[in-house]
Write an enzyme that holds these catalytic residues in place. Structure first.
Site, PDB file in Angstrom:
ATOM      1  N   GLY A   1      13.117  40.677 -20.006  1.00  0.00           N
ATOM      2  CA  GLY A   1      11.905  39.932 -20.328  1.00  0.00           C
ATOM      3  C   GLY A   1      10.674  40.809 -20.350  1.00  0.00           C
ATOM      4  O   GLY A   1       9.830  40.712 -21.252  1.00  0.00           O
TER       5      GLY A   1
ATOM      6  N   ARG B   1      16.084  45.842  -4.764  1.00  0.00           N
ATOM      7  CA  ARG B   1      16.747  44.776  -4.018  1.00  0.00           C
ATOM      8  C   ARG B   1      18.033  44.407  -4.740  1.00  0.00           C
ATOM      9  O   ARG B   1      18.226  44.765  -5.897  1.00  0.00           O
ATOM     10  CB  ARG B   1      15.839  43.545  -3.875  1.00  0.00           C
ATOM     11  CG  ARG B   1      15.243  43.024  -5.176  1.00  0.00           C
ATOM     12  CD  ARG B   1      14.405  41.773  -4.940  1.00  0.00           C
ATOM     13  NE  ARG B   1      13.744  41.328  -6.156  1.00  0.00           N
ATOM     14  CZ  ARG B   1      12.495  41.652  -6.500  1.00  0.00           C
ATOM     15  NH1 ARG B   1      11.767  42.423  -5.701  1.00  0.00           N
ATOM     16  NH2 ARG B   1      11.970  41.209  -7.628  1.00  0.00           N
TER      17      ARG B   1
ATOM     18  N   LEU C   1      39.697  49.220 -19.000  1.00  0.00           N
ATOM     19  CA  LEU C   1      38.637  48.796 -18.086  1.00  0.00           C
ATOM     20  C   LEU C   1      38.674  47.291 -17.835  1.00  0.00           C
ATOM     21  O   LEU C   1      38.835  46.503 -18.769  1.00  0.00           O
ATOM     22  CB  LEU C   1      37.279  49.167 -18.685  1.00  0.00           C
ATOM     23  CG  LEU C   1      36.029  48.648 -17.959  1.00  0.00           C
ATOM     24  CD1 LEU C   1      35.828  49.391 -16.646  1.00  0.00           C
ATOM     25  CD2 LEU C   1      34.797  48.781 -18.855  1.00  0.00           C
TER      26      LEU C   1
ATOM     27  N   HIS D   1      16.493  39.879 -24.290  1.00  0.00           N
ATOM     28  CA  HIS D   1      17.906  39.564 -24.031  1.00  0.00           C
ATOM     29  C   HIS D   1      18.769  39.945 -25.236  1.00  0.00           C
ATOM     30  O   HIS D   1      19.872  40.475 -25.069  1.00  0.00           O
ATOM     31  CB  HIS D   1      18.059  38.075 -23.717  1.00  0.00           C
ATOM     32  CG  HIS D   1      17.356  37.645 -22.460  1.00  0.00           C
ATOM     33  ND1 HIS D   1      17.574  38.273 -21.251  1.00  0.00           N
ATOM     34  CD2 HIS D   1      16.440  36.669 -22.238  1.00  0.00           C
ATOM     35  CE1 HIS D   1      16.813  37.688 -20.325  1.00  0.00           C
ATOM     36  NE2 HIS D   1      16.120  36.715 -20.898  1.00  0.00           N
TER      37      HIS D   1
ATOM     38  N   ASP E   1      18.411  44.321 -15.176  1.00  0.00           N
ATOM     39  CA  ASP E   1      17.094  43.727 -15.000  1.00  0.00           C
ATOM     40  C   ASP E   1      16.073  44.333 -15.966  1.00  0.00           C
ATOM     41  O   ASP E   1      16.155  45.513 -16.312  1.00  0.00           O
ATOM     42  CB  ASP E   1      16.628  43.943 -13.560  1.00  0.00           C
ATOM     43  CG  ASP E   1      15.431  43.083 -13.204  1.00  0.00           C
ATOM     44  OD1 ASP E   1      15.242  42.035 -13.838  1.00  0.00           O
ATOM     45  OD2 ASP E   1      14.686  43.472 -12.280  1.00  0.00           O
ATOM     46  N   GLY E   2      15.121  43.518 -16.369  1.00  0.00           N
ATOM     47  CA  GLY E   2      13.991  44.007 -17.142  1.00  0.00           C
ATOM     48  C   GLY E   2      13.958  43.582 -18.592  1.00  0.00           C
ATOM     49  O   GLY E   2      13.086  44.036 -19.354  1.00  0.00           O
TER      50      GLY E   2
ATOM     51  N   ARG F   1      20.840  49.315 -10.635  1.00  0.00           N
ATOM     52  CA  ARG F   1      19.860  48.292 -11.011  1.00  0.00           C
ATOM     53  C   ARG F   1      18.744  48.933 -11.825  1.00  0.00           C
ATOM     54  O   ARG F   1      18.112  49.897 -11.394  1.00  0.00           O
ATOM     55  CB  ARG F   1      19.255  47.614  -9.784  1.00  0.00           C
ATOM     56  CG  ARG F   1      18.202  46.560 -10.196  1.00  0.00           C
ATOM     57  CD  ARG F   1      17.686  45.732  -9.068  1.00  0.00           C
ATOM     58  NE  ARG F   1      16.817  44.678  -9.602  1.00  0.00           N
ATOM     59  CZ  ARG F   1      16.660  43.477  -9.060  1.00  0.00           C
ATOM     60  NH1 ARG F   1      17.312  43.179  -7.955  1.00  0.00           N
ATOM     61  NH2 ARG F   1      15.873  42.577  -9.613  1.00  0.00           N
TER      62      ARG F   1
ATOM     63  N   ARG G   1      14.995  28.975 -14.591  1.00  0.00           N
ATOM     64  CA  ARG G   1      14.124  29.507 -15.644  1.00  0.00           C
ATOM     65  C   ARG G   1      13.812  28.411 -16.667  1.00  0.00           C
ATOM     66  O   ARG G   1      14.463  27.375 -16.690  1.00  0.00           O
ATOM     67  CB  ARG G   1      14.808  30.697 -16.319  1.00  0.00           C
ATOM     68  CG  ARG G   1      14.894  31.914 -15.404  1.00  0.00           C
ATOM     69  CD  ARG G   1      15.334  33.147 -16.146  1.00  0.00           C
ATOM     70  NE  ARG G   1      15.288  34.326 -15.291  1.00  0.00           N
ATOM     71  CZ  ARG G   1      15.484  35.567 -15.713  1.00  0.00           C
ATOM     72  NH1 ARG G   1      15.743  35.800 -16.997  1.00  0.00           N
ATOM     73  NH2 ARG G   1      15.421  36.578 -14.874  1.00  0.00           N
TER      74      ARG G   1
ATOM     75  N   GLU H   1      20.371  31.332  -9.528  1.00  0.00           N
ATOM     76  CA  GLU H   1      18.915  31.158  -9.536  1.00  0.00           C
ATOM     77  C   GLU H   1      18.346  31.128 -10.950  1.00  0.00           C
ATOM     78  O   GLU H   1      17.255  30.566 -11.174  1.00  0.00           O
ATOM     79  CB  GLU H   1      18.247  32.277  -8.736  1.00  0.00           C
ATOM     80  CG  GLU H   1      18.475  32.208  -7.219  1.00  0.00           C
ATOM     81  CD  GLU H   1      19.812  32.793  -6.792  1.00  0.00           C
ATOM     82  OE1 GLU H   1      20.142  32.691  -5.605  1.00  0.00           O
ATOM     83  OE2 GLU H   1      20.534  33.346  -7.660  1.00  0.00           O
TER      84      GLU H   1
ATOM     85  N   TRP I   1      10.595  44.034 -20.837  1.00  0.00           N
ATOM     86  CA  TRP I   1      10.730  44.939 -21.981  1.00  0.00           C
ATOM     87  C   TRP I   1      10.182  44.272 -23.244  1.00  0.00           C
ATOM     88  O   TRP I   1       9.444  44.886 -24.020  1.00  0.00           O
ATOM     89  CB  TRP I   1      12.201  45.307 -22.169  1.00  0.00           C
ATOM     90  CG  TRP I   1      12.511  46.249 -23.286  1.00  0.00           C
ATOM     91  CD1 TRP I   1      12.528  47.612 -23.230  1.00  0.00           C
ATOM     92  CD2 TRP I   1      12.869  45.893 -24.629  1.00  0.00           C
ATOM     93  NE1 TRP I   1      12.874  48.137 -24.465  1.00  0.00           N
ATOM     94  CE2 TRP I   1      13.080  47.104 -25.338  1.00  0.00           C
ATOM     95  CE3 TRP I   1      13.022  44.691 -25.307  1.00  0.00           C
ATOM     96  CZ2 TRP I   1      13.458  47.130 -26.685  1.00  0.00           C
ATOM     97  CZ3 TRP I   1      13.385  44.716 -26.648  1.00  0.00           C
ATOM     98  CH2 TRP I   1      13.598  45.929 -27.323  1.00  0.00           C
TER      99      TRP I   1
END
Length: 250
Positions: free
Chosen positions: A22, A193, A130, A36, A19-20, A187, A70, A66, A24
């Site tokens: 946009g 959340r 991995l 992004h 998250d973050g 997160r 956008r 969700e 940033w």
């Protein structure tokens, strides 16, 4: 910081809400998509960091159901970036023996994305390092709903007795089947959340939130920080601390 990590007590499965991006970019006076684009290095850092330590599974929340709400230009740019990034990172994944897979409604993605994903998944299928899982067109509620529909259809067909439905059976119908539940969820971005991410699989996960870190600035040291916190916690799974200590002493 890496030398402080107990390699015998690693989380088997780490999940990340990235998250973050946009915010940033906006802090630098740039468009959201700039964030992004600059998040690719962070993805590389967490992937290579997990692979180097010996973590078995890493699930990245790349695009939620969700997120389709956008602005269209941002969604289109994200899809183009996804295709480009997979193509660019494939040689590194092969070198590091990373095995790629996806969860979510990937059929909702543009055909170019679906094609690029299929090619990369097939190319890395035999890799033994991995397991990197991209959650695309994914949400926890979607996952539980699609599993429920399949179970309901079997009951309707007479091939499943409702009394046989238990937690283990439900888990086998989720998109994460054959993968362990999440031990540690990270997160960035400052929000506390889980945003409809792996609702079933996070039931007993340890959660780690970064207060002042946006995803493009994430580096391996931040991964080590979270793992060290994880290793200093007592995971009781509903039992008492005394029971856990007694079982570990056996």
């Amino acid at each position: 910081m890496k030398e402080l990590i107990d390699l015998s007590n690693l989380p088997k499965h780490i999940a990340v809400i990235m998250d973050g991006n946009g915010r940033w970019a906006q802090n630098q006076g740039a468009a959201r998509i700039f964030g992004h684009r600059n998040a690719i290095k962070a993805v590389r850092e967490v992937t290579e960091g997990c692979a180097d330590l010996g973590v078995s599974y890493l699930t990245l929340y790349a695009f939620s159901t969700e997120n389709w709400a956008r602005p269209e230009y941002e969604v289109r740019a994200l899809m183009e970036l996804l295709v480009q990034s997979i193509a660019n990172e494939l040689p590194t994944m092969m070198k590091n023996q990373v095995k790629l897979d996806t969860i979510g409604d990937t059929e909702s993605l543009p055909r170019s994305c679906q094609s690029q994903l299929r090619e990369a998944i097939e190319a890395t299928r035999a890799n033994t390092g991995l397991n990197l899982i991209l959650a695309l067109g994914y949400s926890g509620k979607w996952d539980i709903a699609q599993a429920t529909r399949k179970l309901a259809q079997e009951v309707k067909n007479g091939t499943l007795d409702p009394l046989d439905i238990d937690e283990k059976l439900i888990a086998s119908y989720l998109s994460t089947k054959e993968r362990p539940e999440v031990d540690l969820m990270l997160r960035t971005g400052g929000d506390h959340r889980i945003s409809n991410f792996l609702l079933w699989q996070l039931a007993y996960s340890e959660l780690y939130f970064y207060e002042d870190l946006f995803w493009p600035d994430f580096r391996r040291e931040h991964l080590y920080e979270a793992i060290l916190s994880y290793q200093n916690r007592e995971r009781r799974f509903g039992k008492t601390g005394e029971q856990i200590k007694a079982n570990s002493a056996k």
